[in-house]
Motif scaffolding. Structure first.
Motif, PDB file in Angstrom:
ATOM      1  N   VAL A 418       9.582  -9.271   1.160  1.00 36.37           N
ATOM      2  CA  VAL A 418       9.665  -8.001   0.431  1.00 36.37           C
ATOM      3  C   VAL A 418       8.891  -8.125  -0.880  1.00 36.37           C
ATOM      4  O   VAL A 418       8.803  -9.202  -1.476  1.00 36.37           O
ATOM      5  CB  VAL A 418      11.135  -7.613   0.146  1.00 36.37           C
ATOM      6  N   PRO A 419       8.310  -7.018  -1.364  1.00 38.02           N
ATOM      7  CA  PRO A 419       7.461  -7.079  -2.555  1.00 38.02           C
ATOM      8  C   PRO A 419       8.261  -7.159  -3.845  1.00 38.02           C
ATOM      9  O   PRO A 419       9.422  -6.766  -3.907  1.00 38.02           O
ATOM     10  CB  PRO A 419       6.680  -5.761  -2.484  1.00 38.02           C
ATOM     11  N   LEU A 420       7.599  -7.651  -4.864  1.00 40.11           N
ATOM     12  CA  LEU A 420       8.179  -7.681  -6.204  1.00 40.11           C
ATOM     13  C   LEU A 420       8.024  -6.300  -6.836  1.00 40.11           C
ATOM     14  O   LEU A 420       6.927  -5.719  -6.822  1.00 40.11           O
ATOM     15  CB  LEU A 420       7.467  -8.732  -7.053  1.00 40.11           C
ATOM     16  N   THR A 427       0.766  -5.104 -13.885  1.00 37.16           N
ATOM     17  CA  THR A 427       1.231  -6.450 -13.532  1.00 37.16           C
ATOM     18  C   THR A 427       0.408  -7.030 -12.379  1.00 37.16           C
ATOM     19  O   THR A 427      -0.059  -8.169 -12.434  1.00 37.16           O
ATOM     20  CB  THR A 427       2.713  -6.426 -13.138  1.00 37.16           C
ATOM     21  N   ASN A 428       0.226  -6.244 -11.324  1.00 42.92           N
ATOM     22  CA  ASN A 428      -0.528  -6.728 -10.169  1.00 42.92           C
ATOM     23  C   ASN A 428      -2.024  -6.757 -10.436  1.00 42.92           C
ATOM     24  O   ASN A 428      -2.733  -7.614  -9.915  1.00 42.92           O
ATOM     25  CB  ASN A 428      -0.231  -5.847  -8.952  1.00 42.92           C
ATOM     26  N   ALA A 429      -2.512  -5.812 -11.237  1.00 46.16           N
ATOM     27  CA  ALA A 429      -3.951  -5.761 -11.530  1.00 46.16           C
ATOM     28  C   ALA A 429      -4.422  -7.006 -12.270  1.00 46.16           C
ATOM     29  O   ALA A 429      -5.598  -7.392 -12.169  1.00 46.16           O
ATOM     30  CB  ALA A 429      -4.280  -4.512 -12.352  1.00 46.16           C
ATOM     31  N   VAL A 436      -2.271 -10.150  -4.889  1.00 49.28           N
ATOM     32  CA  VAL A 436      -2.263  -8.727  -4.540  1.00 49.28           C
ATOM     33  C   VAL A 436      -2.190  -8.551  -3.029  1.00 49.28           C
ATOM     34  O   VAL A 436      -1.458  -7.685  -2.527  1.00 49.28           O
ATOM     35  CB  VAL A 436      -3.504  -8.031  -5.117  1.00 49.28           C
ATOM     36  N   MET A 437      -2.934  -9.359  -2.284  1.00 46.74           N
ATOM     37  CA  MET A 437      -2.910  -9.267  -0.828  1.00 46.74           C
ATOM     38  C   MET A 437      -1.507  -9.559  -0.284  1.00 46.74           C
ATOM     39  O   MET A 437      -1.018  -8.857   0.608  1.00 46.74           O
ATOM     40  CB  MET A 437      -3.911 -10.244  -0.211  1.00 46.74           C
ATOM     41  N   GLU A 438      -0.853 -10.570  -0.856  1.00 42.94           N
ATOM     42  CA  GLU A 438       0.502 -10.914  -0.411  1.00 42.94           C
ATOM     43  C   GLU A 438       1.472  -9.767  -0.693  1.00 42.94           C
ATOM     44  O   GLU A 438       2.283  -9.401   0.168  1.00 42.94           O
ATOM     45  CB  GLU A 438       0.978 -12.185  -1.125  1.00 42.94           C
ATOM     46  N   THR A 443       4.704  -5.111   1.109  1.00 39.63           N
ATOM     47  CA  THR A 443       5.041  -3.688   0.983  1.00 39.63           C
ATOM     48  C   THR A 443       4.931  -2.992   2.328  1.00 39.63           C
ATOM     49  O   THR A 443       5.829  -2.234   2.734  1.00 39.63           O
ATOM     50  CB  THR A 443       4.120  -3.017  -0.046  1.00 39.63           C
ATOM     51  N   MET A 444       3.840  -3.223   3.041  1.00 35.03           N
ATOM     52  CA  MET A 444       3.655  -2.589   4.347  1.00 35.03           C
ATOM     53  C   MET A 444       4.727  -3.036   5.337  1.00 35.03           C
ATOM     54  O   MET A 444       5.256  -2.238   6.105  1.00 35.03           O
ATOM     55  CB  MET A 444       2.253  -2.901   4.886  1.00 35.03           C
ATOM     56  N   SER A 445       5.061  -4.316   5.290  1.00 28.91           N
ATOM     57  CA  SER A 445       6.052  -4.850   6.223  1.00 28.91           C
ATOM     58  C   SER A 445       7.430  -4.255   5.981  1.00 28.91           C
ATOM     59  O   SER A 445       8.102  -3.800   6.914  1.00 28.91           O
ATOM     60  CB  SER A 445       6.112  -6.372   6.098  1.00 28.91           C
TER      61      SER A 445
END
Length: 559
Positions: A418-420, A427-429, A436-438, A443-445
């Motif tokens: 699950v995403p943070l 934060t991700n940028a 970012v890929m992870e 998120t999609m999962s």
């Protein structure tokens, strides 16, 4: 032997009808009913039922948030022709059902399959519309009181009322005492080594809190890291032993779940060079024929062929094969005492395959795990029966739907992938592409899983699903390391155990009741003692979690 007392909450906005219902149960042949407090207790063949009476939807919501009720009865009967009063009651009931449905914590939602609505009205069309509305909301059942229609008067009305009460009691008896042939399943998703550690902590906590051994479920579904956990349980390894082996506490198991220099996929480098050269020559040929144009993007795309899978995953297959080949274990799906399914993705067809299912049960379990954990770009796809397979998380999150299709009505889902979540813009940028890929993958999962779970809960009203995912605090801990680095084992396992305990405390009133309906005990006392030890320790130590569990019942003993 006296029947165990079950509980029902009766929402009767028109209180006299609720009291009259209890009094009618007193007069039912074969029943012994006693009015007491704000309800009554009824005892009949095979069932003792305590009914608690509440008058308002708000009061009912408070009761359901604090206690477990085997049944929720909503009295929607209207004894008068007052359309305004009937409409007001109907609106209150609909608002109440909507409040139940919108409970944000899905595990705390009251299951609509355990809701019984009592319907009766001098206006037959109004009663029909109400029954239809309840069907749209997927309530468990509607019982119609025909004594309230104009067609019944005098003795006929009394007989119709007696039939209504008898139907209600029979429905209660059947719902609360008849057993169903449903099975129990554990579905474990992926998430790298940090996800594997989280799953071990969650399952150890569930194991300690219940009479049911997590190694005694009927079915196991594993994807990626979850395949390692479920395969261990299905092949007979106790949860304590899996923690010791996968965490490196057991020095007798030579294989270690860590990537080292020797795991680099150097053998594939010559082939990657040849493929790159071929692609470059084809590009030059197209340039000469004016079929392409010279561009930096095209050249970089060609040299991207050099970037093949980083690590070789064959050592993982070899280590798991040695583990499952030990005495008393098996690397063969067909020889296991319980059903095991490992999900992987056909890389070319983009289809999900369940190893262990019909047609795929002759594949060695270790080979299936190798395929299920082959996440690109870290590991190469795995060839099995002439097809190439990669990580199962690409096409499925947990195989929850497959578990239900195969007969599970109690499903434990553990999903660490699950995403943070953060409110800090950028934060991700500020992170690298791999981070970012992870997070995008996660998120999609998880979005896919939530949509699937919502649809399953809507259609499969008799299925109980409990999902355990890392809290955001846990996600920070797990995101601070590469998912393929064997670091923070003790911290993740201990935090997963503690956070699961906190989650179980929130769900205790409900889980204890559902476990009791399966003949199982549920007690958080031993878990609380271990959590206290973890909190008192100077640093996290997974060894504090091992042992100390009470004797477990086998599934066959409690089915």
């Amino acid at each position: 032997m006296a029947a165990r007392i079950r509980t029902a909450l009766l929402l009767a906005p028109h209180q006299p009808q609720g009291v009259e219902l209890c009094e009618a149960l007193q007069q039912q042949p074969g029943l012994r009913a006693k009015l007491e407090g704000r309800g009554c207790t009824c005892r009949g063949k095979g069932l003792a039922l305590r009914i608690e009476l509440v008058r308002s939807a708000a009061e009912a919501l408070d009761f359901l948030r604090e206690g477990y009720y085997n049944l929720l009865i909503i009295d929607c009967r209207n004894a008068t022709r007052d359309g305004d009063e009937a409409l007001a009651r109907e609106r209150e009931v609909m608002g109440f059902l909507e409040a139940l449905r919108r409970e944000p914590d899905r595990e705390r939602r009251y299951p609509f399959r355990r809701i019984v609505v009592l319907v009766g009205d001098p206006d037959a069309a109004r009663a029909d519309r109400l029954i239809f509305a309840m069907g749209e909301r997927h309530v468990g059942a509607c019982v119609r009181d025909r004594s309230l229609t104009h067609a019944h008067t005098g003795a006929q009305q009394a007989q119709a009322r007696a039939r209504f009460v008898a139907e209600l009691w029979e429905l209660c008896r059947r719902t609360l005492t008849e057993t169903h042939p449903g099975q129990r399943a554990i579905c474990a998703a992926g998430g790298g080594l940090s996800g594997l550690y989280y799953e071990l902590g969650v399952l150890k906590c569930l194991h300690d809190a219940s009479d049911l051994d997590v190694g005694s479920f009927d079915m196991y579904f594993g994807i990626s890291a979850g395949a390692l956990v479920t395969a261990g349980l299905a092949t007979g390894f106790p949860i304590d032993e899996l923690i010791a082996k996968y965490g490196g506490l057991d020095r007798n198991w030579p294989y270690r779940l860590r990537l080292e220099w020797r795991h680099l996929n150097l053998a594939a480098v010559p082939q990657r060079i040849i493929l790159t050269q071929q692609a470059f020559l084809q590009y030059l040929s197209r340039l000469v024929r004016h079929e392409d144009e010279l561009s930096v993007a095209a050249i970089l795309g060609i040299y991207g062929n050099l970037l093949g899978p980083i690590f070789d995953n064959r050592p993982l297959e070899e280590g798991v094969r040695r583990l499952l080949s030990a005495e008393g274990r098996s690397n063969d799906f067909r020889e296991l005492p319980r059903r095991l399914y490992i999900g992987a993705t056909d890389q070319d067809r983009r289809e999900h395959v369940l190893f262990g299912d019909v047609g795929w049960d002759d594949v060695p379990i270790s080979k299936a795990i190798q395929a299920s954990t082959a996440m690109h770009p870290f590991f190469p796809s795995v060839e099995i029966k002439g097809r190439y397979f990669t990580d199962g998380i690409v096409t499925r999150t947990s195989n929850l739907r497959a578990a239900i299709d195969k007969g599970a009505d109690l499903v434990i889902v553990v999903d660490p992938f699950v995403p943070l979540i953060t409110d800090r813009p950028g934060t991700n940028a500020r992170m690298g592409n791999m981070w970012v890929m992870e997070q995008d993958y996660k998120t999609m999962s998880f979005t896919r899983y939530e949509q699937t779970r919502n649809e399953i809960l809507r259609r499969s009203s008799k299925v109980s699903i409990y999902t355990f995912v890392p809290s955001n605090r846990m996600r920070y801990l797990m995101s601070n390391q590469n998912p393929f680095v064997a670091r923070n084992f003790h911290a993740i396992v201990c935090q997963a155990y503690s956070s699961t305990y906190r989650r179980l405390r929130v769900l205790e009133y409900k889980l204890a009741g559902e476990m009791a309906s399966h003949g199982l005990g549920f007690d958080l006392t031993p878990v609380a003692a271990k959590v206290a030890k973890i909190s008192a320790a100077r640093k996290p130590d997974a060894a504090l979690l091992l042992g100390g569990a009470r004797q477990k019942k086998r599934t066959s003993e409690v089915a």
